[in-house]
Each structure stands twice: as structure tokens, then as C-alpha cells.
Write an enzyme that holds these catalytic residues in place. Structure first.
Site, mmCIF file in Angstrom:
data_model
loop_
_atom_site.group_PDB
_atom_site.id
_atom_site.type_symbol
_atom_site.label_atom_id
_atom_site.label_comp_id
_atom_site.label_asym_id
_atom_site.label_seq_id
_atom_site.Cartn_x
_atom_site.Cartn_y
_atom_site.Cartn_z
ATOM 1 N N LEU A 258 23.561 19.439 11.579
ATOM 2 C CA LEU A 258 22.399 20.092 10.895
ATOM 3 C C LEU A 258 21.297 19.057 11.095
ATOM 4 O O LEU A 258 21.454 18.118 10.436
ATOM 5 C CB LEU A 258 22.798 20.341 9.515
ATOM 6 C CG LEU A 258 24.093 21.263 9.287
ATOM 7 C CD1 LEU A 258 24.030 21.349 7.575
ATOM 8 C CD2 LEU A 258 23.693 22.557 9.884
ATOM 9 N N ASP A 259 20.172 19.414 11.863
ATOM 10 C CA ASP A 259 19.020 18.461 11.980
ATOM 11 C C ASP A 259 18.304 18.115 10.619
ATOM 12 O O ASP A 259 17.896 18.968 10.016
ATOM 13 C CB ASP A 259 18.066 19.068 13.088
ATOM 14 C CG ASP A 259 16.921 18.409 13.332
ATOM 15 O OD1 ASP A 259 17.238 17.105 14.041
ATOM 16 O OD2 ASP A 259 15.931 18.751 13.119
ATOM 17 N N GLU A 296 22.552 15.398 9.894
ATOM 18 C CA GLU A 296 21.791 14.427 10.152
ATOM 19 C C GLU A 296 20.934 13.909 9.008
ATOM 20 O O GLU A 296 20.077 14.931 8.622
ATOM 21 C CB GLU A 296 20.824 14.723 11.496
ATOM 22 C CG GLU A 296 19.880 13.322 11.860
ATOM 23 C CD GLU A 296 18.610 13.739 12.629
ATOM 24 O OE1 GLU A 296 18.158 12.728 13.241
ATOM 25 O OE2 GLU A 296 18.273 14.728 12.663
ATOM 26 N N ASP A 321 22.362 5.970 10.952
ATOM 27 C CA ASP A 321 21.635 5.493 11.812
ATOM 28 C C ASP A 321 21.504 4.035 11.680
ATOM 29 O O ASP A 321 21.329 3.106 12.579
ATOM 30 C CB ASP A 321 20.108 5.881 11.763
ATOM 31 C CG ASP A 321 19.746 7.307 12.087
ATOM 32 O OD1 ASP A 321 20.741 7.511 12.957
ATOM 33 O OD2 ASP A 321 18.720 7.635 11.824
ATOM 34 N N HIS A 324 23.320 2.111 14.368
ATOM 35 C CA HIS A 324 22.337 1.928 15.471
ATOM 36 C C HIS A 324 21.279 0.849 15.472
ATOM 37 O O HIS A 324 21.259 -0.028 16.324
ATOM 38 C CB HIS A 324 21.908 3.468 15.827
ATOM 39 C CG HIS A 324 20.855 3.060 16.971
ATOM 40 N ND1 HIS A 324 19.261 2.767 16.775
ATOM 41 C CD2 HIS A 324 20.998 3.423 18.345
ATOM 42 C CE1 HIS A 324 18.641 2.852 17.816
ATOM 43 N NE2 HIS A 324 19.702 3.302 18.867
ATOM 44 N N HIS A 325 20.672 1.073 14.318
ATOM 45 C CA HIS A 325 19.646 -0.062 14.120
ATOM 46 C C HIS A 325 20.078 -1.320 14.008
ATOM 47 O O HIS A 325 19.627 -2.223 14.820
ATOM 48 C CB HIS A 325 18.831 0.278 12.807
ATOM 49 C CG HIS A 325 18.210 1.741 12.900
ATOM 50 N ND1 HIS A 325 17.808 2.448 14.091
ATOM 51 C CD2 HIS A 325 17.678 2.639 11.867
ATOM 52 C CE1 HIS A 325 17.410 3.598 13.518
ATOM 53 N NE2 HIS A 325 17.358 3.651 12.511
ATOM 54 N N GLN A 391 16.503 8.150 19.705
ATOM 55 C CA GLN A 391 16.355 6.549 19.838
ATOM 56 C C GLN A 391 15.864 6.445 21.210
ATOM 57 O O GLN A 391 15.334 5.233 21.500
ATOM 58 C CB GLN A 391 17.661 6.112 19.523
ATOM 59 C CG GLN A 391 18.332 6.173 18.234
ATOM 60 C CD GLN A 391 17.322 5.982 17.029
ATOM 61 O OE1 GLN A 391 16.332 5.262 17.512
ATOM 62 N NE2 GLN A 391 17.526 6.592 16.078
ATOM 63 N N GLY A 393 14.306 9.324 23.496
ATOM 64 C CA GLY A 393 13.224 10.182 23.861
ATOM 65 C C GLY A 393 11.881 9.751 23.080
ATOM 66 O O GLY A 393 11.055 10.128 23.468
ATOM 67 N N ASN A 394 12.071 9.103 22.041
ATOM 68 C CA ASN A 394 10.952 8.790 20.931
ATOM 69 C C ASN A 394 10.535 7.441 21.404
ATOM 70 O O ASN A 394 9.519 7.046 20.779
ATOM 71 C CB ASN A 394 11.366 8.902 19.434
ATOM 72 C CG ASN A 394 11.495 10.293 19.068
ATOM 73 O OD1 ASN A 394 10.887 11.255 19.331
ATOM 74 N ND2 ASN A 394 12.495 10.462 17.987
#
Length: 607
Positions: A258-259, A296, A321, A324-325, A391, A393-394
Site C-alpha cells: 500500500l503506497d 509504505e 526507511d 536505508h537512510h 531512493q 528515481g527521486n
């Protein structure tokens, strides 16, 4: 209440539309012959028609108030794009071969995120099928498809979808997606679908023509929020909760991602996410197989996955996240945008141990306190990554991690991910160090919208690297550059990296201490001055000890004591992995030792 066209067989079709404020609605058939069929208004704003002599493939619109034709908001297929007629689809004649499929348990998933349009040269559902064997060989057991709901044009990330029930026509037909899912199941691969329930795309979005799908009460980055809690929200809630079941039942999808649920606003007594979770739980019981909802969210809010009896929404898992960060900033030393909140080994250690780095800590980026404590939530309820579509594409140039750090650090990042106690997610091509970028791309028809997208993306890039040549997201160049190059998989360092990932995944699947996603049986330490992290995980008699060196220099570990006998099972600095050669011993026994670990490397010992 099922909405849209439901083909019943024998050329009989039901049409159901929710449009509570309209006084007259008809089905306008346009092919194979033109005909206007009046619908009957029922309770709670639904319109209904059961019609004969409707063949599969029949094209139709809904005609509103005798004046305007619009595609079905719950269309199952838009063969000519977002502005044209909807098609009746026969879902009854699928020859499924996955009756023995029982799914992949959430805690065993190795997720591989892919974009249908750029995963293969053809960019179709069918073209993915021959590549499934490559993923099986790698060790992947779950693929996650970026959104496939019909969007404008033929190239898009998928988050501009405007028909939540229709598969993107440039990717193939509904039966093609079913074939992909069926083949995946036969090869032991689960399929997760990324869905967008927080907004509709701007072009081809006719939802407001039908009903109050939007509310001014809340604002999202895309405008008015979807109406989940205001007047007439019952039909909106039904549209989306039925969509959840539609993908699971009709397409045999194993779970949904779910975005950006932080943009789903619902102040009602039962949050729409809880309602979705309840429906999926009920459906799972009916079918006898577990289906999953994975959120998400950037809120670091454990209520999303907490059981309903404990005041949560009851979703199965969520992205985190912070992992990742933390890892990204330790590797790259970036500090722009939200990376300003990260950058230390201590934070990465906390991400291993406590999941959320920001668990009601002050965030400099947000200028407020952020997150909450996860408490007793198990590690297998969290999905982590070192790369994903956002992470990469932005960023203005769409650089992958392998473009930003050296090969040794790329292997180090892989180890940090796959030795973690969380569900790992890989982004397509990551496993062999794909060199093509993943850019943002669209193919809108509206010139004003194209101009707005261009300007909006430039604004987003202000936080992440303005150097380099900006590539127009509307151009075919942005799309074509983003296609991955499968031939790289067998070339030099790319082949070595692929084998390295394969080895890591195999260790994760076969060593009990790694297979059991348990943070209670985990100990992590961080030495900030040396940029060093140690990770100790155990499960019954199985134990592993890992050392991660994020320093660009050799680090000496003095007075290391490991009880018992330990055997080295993986060392990223060894020459077999194109390293410079290891300084570490093959075996360690109980006594104080001094160890030397190479820059940007890691090692795994097993007791």
C-alpha cells in the site's frame, strides 16, 4: 458490493456503478454495436443493470444525465487508454495451474521489486516470465510489481494510475498478468502488487464526475485527499476495499504493498486500513491461504501493524526507511534532504536493534519529534532495503548505489541488508550492480500537465544533487535509459556480485540464526571512531558473528573474545569476490585476539 462490469457467462453481464448524486445513468455500448441501456438506481447511490447479448470485449461507457460519456471508474481494462471506452472482461475462463500453491510465509520472503516497463526490452507481463528462473536461481522467492493500474500513455512509474481495477494496456491484457502470476507460483515465487490508494493521477481522472471521491478536509501532495471519512464516504471505502479483494481473488496476487499510507486520511472510528485488513483476513480464512497487506509509511508509527485488539490497524508489515537512510549515509556521507537526520554508525546499530531510529526523537529535517517505539513487534513485520524506486528515481540523475560507492562498499551494503533480521527488498538489477539509471518518466498528453511535472521534479531535486544534465521525464530517453541490461549479469564484476548475492541469500535461508527473524536473539555494537559495527545473532545452537567495517581504512580490533570455536563462512575482501585479500583468520577459538579488517568490508563467522 462489487462494482464495474461482472461478466457472468453466456453473454450475460452485470453493470454496477456508484454515483449517488446523479439522477440518470445509462450504459452506452459502443462496440461491437452501439446501444444505450438505462440503469436502475438502488440503495445507497448504486446503479445496476443486468444485460444480455454482451460479449467479452464489448466496449462501453457510462452516460451521465443524458449528456456525457465517461469510462467505468472500476473498469477492468482500458484497451485504448484512459480517455476511451472500457472493456468487458471474462474472468471465468482462466485455466489456473496453481491449485497446490500455498504461498510464501512473510518471514521467509526475499522480495525483488521490479517495474514491468523497464525490467525487459519488451516491457510486458509476458516478457517477465522467462526471467523468473534467473530470480529462482538467485534465491528470490517474491516479486513486487510497481503499480500496474491503468495510467495515461505507455510509460510511467505507475503512481499516476486512474483506473484501480484495470491492468495497464501497454503491459498486456488481464490474461497476461494472470499467466505471469500462475507461472511465478509454479516456480515457487509469490507476487506482491504495489497499489495506490492515497490519490489518483491527474490525467484521465474522472472520479469526481461520478461521486464525492475527494474531500477538501485534508490536503495531500497531489491535491484534495480521497474521501474516506466524510459524507458519502461509504461508496469510496467500498470501491477501494473491494479493489483489495479483486487483486487477490481474480488475479491470485499474494499480497499488496500500500503506497504512502501517510496520505490516507481517515478520522472515523474504523480506519479504512483496518477495514481492508479485516477483509483480507476473512478472505484468507475462506481460501485457506494467508494473503498479506504491507504498508509504505514514513511516519514510523507501529500502530499500522499492531493487532486490532491492541489498538492497531492489523496490517501484516510495513516498510522502514530508517534502515536505508542510516546505511546510505554511513556509506556515502550524504546529508541533503532527509539524510540530514542520519549519518552515524550508532544510528545504524539502533536500526538493527530497534528498527526505528526516530522513535519519538527530534528530527532536524521535519523540525519536530518523530516516530514511536515498536515495542514487541517482531522483526519480520518490517521490510528494509538499500535501494528502491524512490531512493534511486527521486535523484535527478537516477543513480544507483553502485554508481555512488566503490565495489567493496557495494558488497558491504549487500551484507548489511541480507544479514539483518528484517525482510529484505532488492530493486531490479541490484543483484548484479546494474549500471543504467532509474529515472522518473511519464507520457502525459496534456501540455500544461507535462510542464507542471517538469517543474515539480526540478523542485524535488533541490535536496538531492543538482549537478549533471537534467533528463526530461516526458522524453522517451528517460524511459529507455531506465531499462535494465541483463547481459551485464554475466560480465566480470557483475557476475561476481550476482554470485555474492546468491551466497548471502543462501546463508540467510539455511543458517537458523539468520533464517529466524528475531531481534531478541541479537546483539549489535557500534564503534563510531572506527566506523565499525559488530552483529551477533543466535537461534538455539546456531550462532553467527559479523563485523562490518564502514571505514575507508584498515581497522584493528583488539582483545576480541568469542567463546567456542568459530569458522569463517563469508569474507567480502577475499579475492574470490574480487577483493584485495583478507587479513582475517579462517578460524577463531576462545582467547583474546587482535583482528584486522579491510576497508569497506565485512566478515561472517559461524560457531
Amino acid at each position: 458490493m462489487k462494482v464495474g462490469s461482472q461478466y457472468l457467462g453466456n453473454n450475460v453481464c452485470e453493470f454496477t456503478l456508484w454515483s449517488p448524486l446523479k439522477e440518470k445513468v445509462a450504459v452506452h455500448l459502443v462496440s461491437p454495436e452501439e446501444k444505450l441501456l438505462t440503469m436502475t438506481k438502488q440503495e445507497q447511490g448504486y446503479w445496476y443493470l443486468k444485460a444480455e447479448n454482451i460479449d467479452p470485449g464489448t466496449l462501453y461507457y457510462y452516460q451521465l444525465e443524458d449528456s456525457v460519456d465517461r469510462p467505468d471508474p472500476a473498469s477492468h481494462f482500458q484497451p485504448q487508454g484512459v480517455h476511451e471506452a472500457s472493456a468487458v472482461i471474462d474472468h471465468n475462463n482462466t485455466s489456473w495451474q496453481d491449485s497446490q500453491w500455498t504461498g510464501i510465509p512473510l518471514e521467509e520472503m526475499i522480495i525483488y521489486e521490479l517495474h514491468v516497463g523497464t525490467f525487459t526490452p519488451e516491457g510486458t507481463f509476458k516478457a517477465i516470465i522467462p526471467r523468473l528462473s534467473d530470480l529462482v536461481e538467485l534465491g528470490v522467492n517474491t516479486i513486487e510489481l510497481m503499480p500496474i493500474a491503468q495510467f495515461p500513455g505507455d510509460r510511467n512509474w505507475g503512481y499516476d494510475g486512474v483506473y484501480s481495477y484495470a491492468v495497464q494496456n501497454s503491459y498486456g491484457r488481464p490474461e497476461d498478468l494472470k499467466q505471469l502470476v500462475d507461472e511465478a507460483h509454479q516456480q515457487g515465487i509469490a507476487v506482491i502488487l504495489d497499489v495506490v490508494y492515497n490519490h489518483f493521477g491527474p490525467e484521465g481522472n474522472y472520479m469526481a464526475h461520478y461521486a464525492p471521491y475527494f474531500t477538501h478536509t485534508y490536503q495531500t501532495p497531489w491535491g484534495d485527499a480521497i474521501n474516506f471519512d466524510n459524507a458519502y464516504s461509504d461508496g469510496v471505502r467500498n470501491y477501494f476495499s473491494e479493489n483489495v479483494l479483486y487483486w487477490l481473488e481474480i488475479y491470485h496476487i499474494d499480497g499488496l504493498r500500500l503506497d504512502a499510507i501517510q496520505a490516507i486520511y481517515d478520522a472515523g472510528a474504523k480506519h479504512i486500513l483496518q477495514e481492508m485488513a479485516e477483509k483480507v483476513e476473512e478472505f484468507s480464512h475462506q481460501v485457506g491461504k494467508k494473503f498479506y497487506l504491507i504498508a509504505e509509511s514514513d511516519r514510523n508509527d507501529v500502530r499500522i501493524i499492531r493487532p486490532r485488539e491492541l489498538g492497531g490497524y492489523g496490517l501484516d508489515a510495513q516498510w522502514s526507511d530508517d534502515f536505508h537512510h542510516s546505511l546510505r549515509t554511513v556509506l556515502t556521507k550524504e546529508s541533503g534532504g532527509y539524510y540530514v537526520d542520519f549519518g552515524t554508525c550508532q544510528q545504524l546499530a539502533k536500526a538493527y536493534q530497534n528498527t526505528f531510529v526516530y522513535d519519538w526523537q527530534y528530527s532536524q529535517f521535519r523540525k519536530r519529534y518523530h516516530g514511536n517505539v515498536i515495542g514487541d513487534r517482531p522483526a519480520w513485520q518490517f521490510v528494509v532495503c538499500i535501494q528502491n524506486h524512490d531512493q534511486i528515481g527521486n535523484r535527478m540523475l537516477g543513480e544507483r548505489l553502485s554508481d555512488l560507492i566503490d565495489f567493496e562498499a557495494v558488497k558491504l551494503a549487500a551484507g548489511a541488508l541480507l544479514l539483518s533480521p528484517y525482510i529484505p527488498l532488492l530493486f531490479m538489477g541490484q543483484e548484479y550492480g546494474e549500471e543504467s539509471p532509474f529515472l522518473y518518466f511519464v507520457s502525459h498528453e496534456d501540455p500544461d500537465l507535462v510542464a507542471a511535472v517538469r517543474e515539480g521534479r526540478k523542485q524535488e531535486f533541490t535536496d538531492f544533487h543538482l549537478e549533471g544534465e537534467y533528463i526530461d521525464p516526458q522524453s522517451t530517453q528517460a524511459f529507455n535509459l531506465s531499462k535494465i541490461n541483463w547481459q551485464q549479469k554475466n560480465e566480470e564484476k557483475h557476475q561476481v556480485l550476482w554470485q555474492f548475492y546468491q551466497q548471502l541469500i543462501n546463508l540467510r535461508k539455511t543458517i537458523p540464526a539468520l533464517k529466524k527473524l528475531d531481534k531478541q536473539n541479537l546483539q549489535v555494537t557500534a564503534e563510531e571512531s572506527d566506523r565499525l559495527i559488530t552483529l551477533h545473532r543466535w537461534q538455539n545452537d546456531s550462532q553467527i558473528f559479523s563485523i562490518f567495517n564502514f571505514n575507508d581504512q584498515n581497522v584493528e580490533l583488539k582483545n576480541v573474545v568469542l567463546r567456542g570455536k568459530w569458522q569463517k563462512i563469508l569474507d567480502s575482501s577475499e579475492t574470490k569476490w574480487m577483493g584485495s585479500g583478507s587479513n582475517l583468520p579462517e578460524k577463531i577459538e576462545t582467547k583474546e585476539q587482535q583482528l584486522s579488517i579491510k576497508p569497506h568490508s565485512f566478515v561472517v563467522y559461524q560457531q
